[in-house]
Design a protein around this motif. Structure first.
Motif, mmCIF file in Angstrom:
data_model
loop_
_atom_site.group_PDB
_atom_site.id
_atom_site.type_symbol
_atom_site.label_atom_id
_atom_site.label_comp_id
_atom_site.label_asym_id
_atom_site.label_seq_id
_atom_site.Cartn_x
_atom_site.Cartn_y
_atom_site.Cartn_z
ATOM 1 N N ARG A 256 -18.977 63.849 17.493
ATOM 2 C CA ARG A 256 -19.921 64.743 18.172
ATOM 3 C C ARG A 256 -19.457 65.097 19.589
ATOM 4 N NH1 ARG A 256 -24.087 61.336 18.375
ATOM 5 N NH2 ARG A 256 -23.425 60.667 20.440
ATOM 6 N N ASP A 257 -18.921 64.105 20.296
ATOM 7 C CA ASP A 257 -18.623 64.276 21.720
ATOM 8 C C ASP A 257 -17.135 64.251 22.044
ATOM 9 O OD1 ASP A 257 -21.420 64.125 22.006
ATOM 10 O OD2 ASP A 257 -21.339 61.941 22.255
ATOM 11 N N ASP A 258 -16.277 64.196 21.028
ATOM 12 C CA ASP A 258 -14.836 64.023 21.253
ATOM 13 C C ASP A 258 -14.553 62.768 22.070
ATOM 14 O OD1 ASP A 258 -13.989 66.165 19.778
ATOM 15 O OD2 ASP A 258 -13.902 67.545 21.476
ATOM 16 N N ALA A 259 -15.365 61.739 21.877
ATOM 17 C CA ALA A 259 -15.169 60.484 22.589
ATOM 18 C C ALA A 259 -13.975 59.737 22.000
ATOM 19 C CB ALA A 259 -16.423 59.619 22.495
ATOM 20 N N TYR A 260 -13.509 58.730 22.731
ATOM 21 C CA TYR A 260 -12.448 57.852 22.258
ATOM 22 C C TYR A 260 -13.058 56.520 21.867
ATOM 23 C CZ TYR A 260 -9.125 61.255 24.027
ATOM 24 O OH TYR A 260 -8.415 62.407 24.242
ATOM 25 N N ALA A 261 -12.751 56.071 20.655
ATOM 26 C CA ALA A 261 -13.393 54.874 20.126
ATOM 27 C C ALA A 261 -13.165 53.656 21.008
ATOM 28 C CB ALA A 261 -12.889 54.596 18.708
ATOM 29 N N ASN A 262 -11.938 53.522 21.550
ATOM 30 C CA ASN A 262 -11.647 52.333 22.347
ATOM 31 C C ASN A 262 -12.437 52.314 23.652
ATOM 32 O OD1 ASN A 262 -9.968 54.534 23.338
ATOM 33 N ND2 ASN A 262 -8.886 53.013 24.549
ATOM 34 N N LEU A 263 -12.955 53.459 24.066
ATOM 35 C CA LEU A 263 -13.760 53.517 25.295
ATOM 36 C C LEU A 263 -15.243 53.384 25.010
ATOM 37 C CD1 LEU A 263 -11.945 56.404 27.227
ATOM 38 C CD2 LEU A 263 -11.585 53.930 27.420
ATOM 39 N N THR B 74 -15.638 50.640 12.538
ATOM 40 C CA THR B 74 -15.363 51.835 13.348
ATOM 41 C C THR B 74 -13.916 52.287 13.186
ATOM 42 O OG1 THR B 74 -17.027 51.184 14.980
ATOM 43 C CG2 THR B 74 -15.360 52.773 15.679
ATOM 44 N N TYR B 75 -12.987 51.397 13.479
ATOM 45 C CA TYR B 75 -11.580 51.773 13.452
ATOM 46 C C TYR B 75 -11.107 52.037 12.018
ATOM 47 C CZ TYR B 75 -10.770 50.925 18.387
ATOM 48 O OH TYR B 75 -10.786 51.009 19.757
ATOM 49 N N GLY B 76 -11.589 51.235 11.082
ATOM 50 C CA GLY B 76 -11.199 51.455 9.698
ATOM 51 C C GLY B 76 -11.650 52.804 9.181
ATOM 52 N N THR B 77 -12.887 53.181 9.483
ATOM 53 C CA THR B 77 -13.402 54.478 9.037
ATOM 54 C C THR B 77 -12.616 55.617 9.654
ATOM 55 O OG1 THR B 77 -15.629 53.553 8.723
ATOM 56 C CG2 THR B 77 -15.460 55.954 8.961
ATOM 57 N N LEU B 78 -12.296 55.508 10.938
ATOM 58 C CA LEU B 78 -11.551 56.580 11.603
ATOM 59 C C LEU B 78 -10.131 56.681 11.073
ATOM 60 C CD1 LEU B 78 -12.814 56.037 15.261
ATOM 61 C CD2 LEU B 78 -13.429 57.905 13.712
ATOM 62 N N ARG B 79 -9.516 55.544 10.761
ATOM 63 C CA ARG B 79 -8.163 55.589 10.202
ATOM 64 C C ARG B 79 -8.157 56.211 8.805
ATOM 65 N NH1 ARG B 79 -7.783 50.040 12.277
ATOM 66 N NH2 ARG B 79 -6.544 50.081 14.197
ATOM 67 N N ALA B 80 -9.134 55.842 7.993
ATOM 68 C CA ALA B 80 -9.153 56.248 6.583
ATOM 69 C C ALA B 80 -9.878 57.561 6.355
ATOM 70 C CB ALA B 80 -9.803 55.136 5.750
ATOM 71 N N LEU B 81 -10.170 58.284 7.413
ATOM 72 C CA LEU B 81 -11.053 59.445 7.307
ATOM 73 C C LEU B 81 -10.553 60.492 6.317
ATOM 74 C CD1 LEU B 81 -13.721 60.299 8.661
ATOM 75 C CD2 LEU B 81 -12.357 61.679 10.240
ATOM 76 N N GLY B 82 -9.250 60.711 6.254
ATOM 77 C CA GLY B 82 -8.736 61.735 5.348
ATOM 78 C C GLY B 82 -9.061 61.426 3.899
ATOM 79 N N ALA B 83 -8.759 60.211 3.466
ATOM 80 C CA ALA B 83 -9.050 59.827 2.085
ATOM 81 C C ALA B 83 -10.546 59.738 1.839
ATOM 82 C CB ALA B 83 -8.381 58.491 1.764
ATOM 83 N N VAL B 84 -11.275 59.174 2.791
ATOM 84 C CA VAL B 84 -12.730 59.036 2.647
ATOM 85 C C VAL B 84 -13.383 60.404 2.479
ATOM 86 C CG1 VAL B 84 -14.824 58.478 3.943
ATOM 87 C CG2 VAL B 84 -12.979 56.793 3.758
ATOM 88 N N ASP B 85 -13.005 61.372 3.295
ATOM 89 C CA ASP B 85 -13.605 62.705 3.192
ATOM 90 C C ASP B 85 -13.253 63.379 1.875
ATOM 91 O OD1 ASP B 85 -14.888 62.472 5.579
ATOM 92 O OD2 ASP B 85 -13.737 63.995 6.645
ATOM 93 N N ALA B 86 -12.016 63.190 1.417
ATOM 94 C CA ALA B 86 -11.630 63.791 0.135
ATOM 95 C C ALA B 86 -12.456 63.209 -1.008
ATOM 96 C CB ALA B 86 -10.137 63.558 -0.113
ATOM 97 N N ILE B 87 -12.706 61.924 -0.956
ATOM 98 C CA ILE B 87 -13.503 61.261 -2.004
ATOM 99 C C ILE B 87 -14.967 61.671 -1.899
ATOM 100 C CG2 ILE B 87 -14.345 58.998 -2.763
ATOM 101 C CD1 ILE B 87 -11.496 57.964 -1.871
ATOM 102 N N LEU B 88 -15.508 61.706 -0.685
ATOM 103 C CA LEU B 88 -16.906 62.111 -0.515
ATOM 104 C C LEU B 88 -17.126 63.543 -0.986
ATOM 105 C CD1 LEU B 88 -17.943 60.592 2.959
ATOM 106 C CD2 LEU B 88 -18.832 59.961 0.702
ATOM 107 N N ALA B 89 -16.154 64.406 -0.745
ATOM 108 C CA ALA B 89 -16.307 65.806 -1.157
ATOM 109 C C ALA B 89 -16.464 65.915 -2.671
ATOM 110 C CB ALA B 89 -15.104 66.621 -0.683
ATOM 111 N N VAL B 90 -15.703 65.098 -3.422
ATOM 112 C CA VAL B 90 -15.824 65.114 -4.879
ATOM 113 C C VAL B 90 -17.139 64.478 -5.314
ATOM 114 C CG1 VAL B 90 -14.828 64.258 -7.031
ATOM 115 C CG2 VAL B 90 -13.334 65.138 -5.232
ATOM 116 N N ALA B 91 -17.464 63.329 -4.702
ATOM 117 C CA ALA B 91 -18.693 62.628 -5.092
ATOM 118 C C ALA B 91 -19.941 63.441 -4.753
ATOM 119 C CB ALA B 91 -18.752 61.266 -4.399
#
Length: 453
Positions: free
Chosen positions: A21-28, A51-68
């Motif tokens: 939403r805010d272009d924030a940085y997770a580590n901050l 947090t970090y796992g979701t952000l790392r895996a976002l490409g695969a997660v979004d592709a799977i959610l789009a199908v589901a």
């Protein structure tokens, strides 16, 4: 919140939502959110992993959610979407049981987007029907016909980043795959024991860490908050990736003729390399001038180098010739702003923010800064050009083009002998590219250039 794990999920949601939403940085933002919610210990670690796992895996997660969901993810309510991303990550990448994943995610959606709870329940139930391997066979391009596209989805990196990595690795897609796997692992925290102030073995004993594999100043930290250790609080050590330590120490170990007292860090913020260079300078009777163009980063450099022979100046590194005569310095570090593709382990959201269109303005700035560094160093002195990116345009091309256009006599120094003996995979030289999967460091690039006239 039903329990502390539900609170951890909500904290992770707030962090992921702030990133999108805010272009924030997770580590901050994550530490601030954890503090606001009173989350500590094991529950804070769970929130961090989500947090970090979701952000790392976002490409695969979004592709799977789009199908589901039977719709593109950008057509899902943002609040529900981020909560569902967390749920899909838990279901596919962690050991949280499927029923707990679905119920906890639906509860979270009910809190942040009440009208979407039923939809989320239906989508997550479809997600947990298959494991990750089965889903990837469905959503990723066929590996036999589109290896790069398959790697991009399977390992959650934009396709252009995968191609850039492959180019830098000589087109070896098998090694590129190993890099992508390592890029998705949680990196160790590396500490730098400042020479002359604390011995690495002493720092390791104080922190419960272990001496680094390559840098003589490195200590690997198994966990905990580095800022809690007295050595960090008192400026005896600082947090710094081992790769950054190696390229800085290589610069100061390069042979030069004549005096060796005036050093320059042309792009010093936030101050990690300046802290190490300043500590080494103190032991050699040298003085470091640290230049930073962003005011708050200049203040960070001042804080980081307090007590060391370092003068911090708030200025544009490209205009260093306006303050100093040409050829004033004996050693110059140009740690240029870059895409940061070499540190995606630590900043997972960066892989989704960076675009190929970012390259032209960045490479223009890199070349201008390196040209300024070559003007600032005296004949016989050495410039170290460093980026935390393996992209060939930001590394080899920038160095060769800037040297060619500089109008100065410049020779490349072989950097490999200046790194510790026994380091594997340093290539054919004269520059060096470090890699997470080869060296356990960020993908730091180093070129050493000696000015001849």
């Amino acid at each position: 919140m039903k329990n502390e794990q539900d609170k951890a999920r909500r904290v992770a949601y707030e962090a992921v939502a702030a990133v999108h939403r805010d272009d924030a940085y997770a580590n901050l933002v994550l530490p601030l959110i954890q503090r606001d919610w009173g989350l500590y210990g094991r529950d804070a670690a769970f929130a961090t992993e989500l947090t970090y796992g979701t952000l790392r895996a976002l490409g695969a997660v979004d592709a799977i959610l789009a199908v589901a969901a039977d719709r593109p993810v950008d057509r899902i309510d943002p609040q529900a979407r981020d909560a569902m991303r967390l749920g899909a990550y838990q279901a596919l990448y962690t050991r949280v049981p499927p029923h707990a994943t679905v119920s906890s995610t639906v509860d979270l959606v009910r809190d942040v987007a009440p009208g979407a709870a039923g939809f989320a329940n239906a989508v997550l139930r479809r997600v947990v029907e298959q494991d990750l391997e089965t889903w990837l066979k469905q959503v990723a391009p066929d590996e036999a016909t589109d290896r790069v596209g398959h790697l991009a989805v399977a390992h959650s990196h934009p396709e252009w980043v995968v191609r850039a990595f492959a180019d830098a690795l000589g087109g070896d897609l098998d090694e590129t795959a190993r890099l992508l796997v390592e890029d998705n692992e949680r990196p160790e925290v590396h500490l730098c024991a400042r020479p002359g102030l604390i011995d690495p073995d002493e720092l390791a004993e104080q922190t419960g860490g272990a001496p680094g594999a390559f840098s003589p100043y490195a200590v690997y930290l198994p966990g905990g908050a580095p800022g809690d250790f007295p050595a960090i609080q008192h400026g005896l050590a600082h947090v710094q990736d081992e790769g950054s330590q190696l390229v800085a120490s290589a610069l100061v170990d390069a042979a030069i003729d004549g005096p060796d007292a005036r050093w320059l860090d042309l792009c010093a913020g936030p101050g990690g390399k300046a802290g190490l260079l300043g500590a080494i300078a103190a032991g050699r009777g040298a003085h470091l001038t640290a230049i930073e163009s962003v005011p708050h980063r200049a203040r960070l450099v001042e804080r980081t180098t307090r007590g060391l022979p370092v003068e911090v100046r708030h200025a544009d590194g490209r205009e260093v010739g306006l303050e100093f005569a040409e050829g004033w310095f004996d050693r110059v570090l140009v740690d240029a702003p870059c895409t940061g593709l070499g540190s995606l382990r630590r900043r997972p959201e960066a892989r989704w923010r960076r675009q190929p269109s970012d390259l032209p303005p960045l490479t223009k700035l890199q070349r201008e800064l390196l040209a300024a560094g070559l003007r600032a160093v005296r004949p016989g002195g050495v410039v170290g050009y460093v980026t935390c990116s393996p992209h060939l345009v930001e590394t080899q091309v920038t160095v060769s083009e800037t040297a060619r256009r500089s109008g100065l006599g410049v020779e490349l120094v072989d950097a490999r002998p200046l790194l510790p003996a026994g380091m594997p995979g340093l290539g054919s030289g004269p520059s060096v590219q470090l890699w997470p999967h080869r060296h356990g460091t960020d993908a730091m690039f180093l070129a050493l250039l000696r000015r001849m006239d």
